[in-house]
Each structure stands twice: as structure tokens, then as C-alpha cells.
Design a protein around this motif. Structure first.
Motif: not given
Length: 167
Positions: A46, A115, A44, A157, A113, A40, A100, A102
Motif C-alpha cells: 500500500t 489497485r 500487495e 485494478t 497491477e 510487491p 495498492g 502488486r
């Protein structure tokens, strides 16, 4: 069995063999999750919107922050906790099928982050001593240096940033 010290036997728990926790076992588990989902900090990743994804997110965070970036164990512990809280919110409150994750590092800062496709904004609620839930954003607010939400065309996000000492 992978991860066991030479001669060490797995402990039995509930009829299944359980591996005794060691830093080496945790490293191995972190690397497996990194291999399964991707890094990550490069792009990003998943994750499915399921409670067990919090375990994967915690392992990814620890692997990146502590092992790949070489930051302090305390900073890693806080980052793992806060990522877990953001992931928990995404799983519980968005109705999404996936989200997501990241991670970014720039001079003096790290940024995490999560998302998701919901445009519903998270709420920082007052926390009382006997509350048994609703502490996630309270912890993010107290342990991070800054946090926020960026609305996207489809979703949002939620992020936090922490200061890091550069070597």
C-alpha cells in the motif's frame, strides 16, 4: 555517508548534501524502499496517493524486476515507466487516499497491477505530437503486450503484462 564510494564527498546542491548517483546507491535506495513498504511480488503493498509515491513505486519495480527477478535492463526500464504511469493515473484521477501495487511473474510473463478504490475507468485517448499530457495509457498500450482493467466490488485494478524470456 551510506552509498558513497570510499573517499567520495557528497556534492552540494541548494545547501544540502546530495549523493552522487551510482548503481550501488540506487540498489541501496531500492532495498530501503523494499524494506519500508514490503515486497510487491509477495503481496500487495500500500502506498499513499501522493505524487512522491511514484518514486517509491519506480524503485520497488526496478528492485523486483531487475534485481530480484534478474530480468533485462530494457525490460526493467519499460516496466518502471509503465508502473509510474499507472501510479500517476491513480494519484491524479481517483481521489483515493492510497492505492495498492502488486507484481507477479509466471512462466513467460510479468504482470504489474495498481489497485485503487475508484470505479472510474481509464480512457485510452488519441495522442497528438504537441500534447503535453494524456500519454500514460498510450505508453502502456504501446510498450506492454496487453493491459486492462478489472472492476472489483470496491474499485478497480489496472494492470499490464509483458512477455519475458525465461532462462
Amino acid at each position: 555517508m551510506a552509498g558513497l564510494e570510499s573517499g567520495e564527498q557528497p556534492r552540494q546542491r541548494g545547501g544540502a548534501a546530495a549523493v552522487r548517483w551510482t548503481p550501488a546507491v540506487e540498489d541501496e535506495l531500492g532495498l530501503k524502499v523494499l524494506e519500508q513498504y514490503g515486497n510487491p511480488s509477495l503481496d500487495e503493498v500500500t502506498l499513499l496517493s501522493r505524487p512522491e509515491s511514484a518514486v517509491a513505486a519506480r524503485r520497488l519495480t526496478q528492485c523486483v524486476v531487475l534485481r530480484l527477478w534478474g530480468l533485462s535492463p530494457q525490460l526493467s526500464e519499460h516496466a518502471v515507466l509503465l508502473v509510474s504511469e499507472l501510479v500517476g493515473n491513480a494519484v491524479r484521477h481517483t481521489g483515493a487516499r492510497c492505492f495498492g501495487l502488486r507484481m507477479m511473474r509466471r512462466r513467460g510473463w510479468l504482470r504489474m497491477e495498481v489497485r485503487d478504490p475508484s470505479r472510474g475507468l481509464p480512457c485510452l485517448l488519441p495522442v497528438r505530437p504537441l500534447d503535453t499530457s494524456g500519454r500514460g495509457l498510450f505508453l502502456v498500450d504501446k510498450l506492454s503486450d496487453r493491459w486492462g482493467v478489472d472492476l472489483l466490488a470496491r474499485g478497480k485494478t489496472t494492470w499490464f503484462e509483458m512477455r519475458v524470456a525465461d532462462r
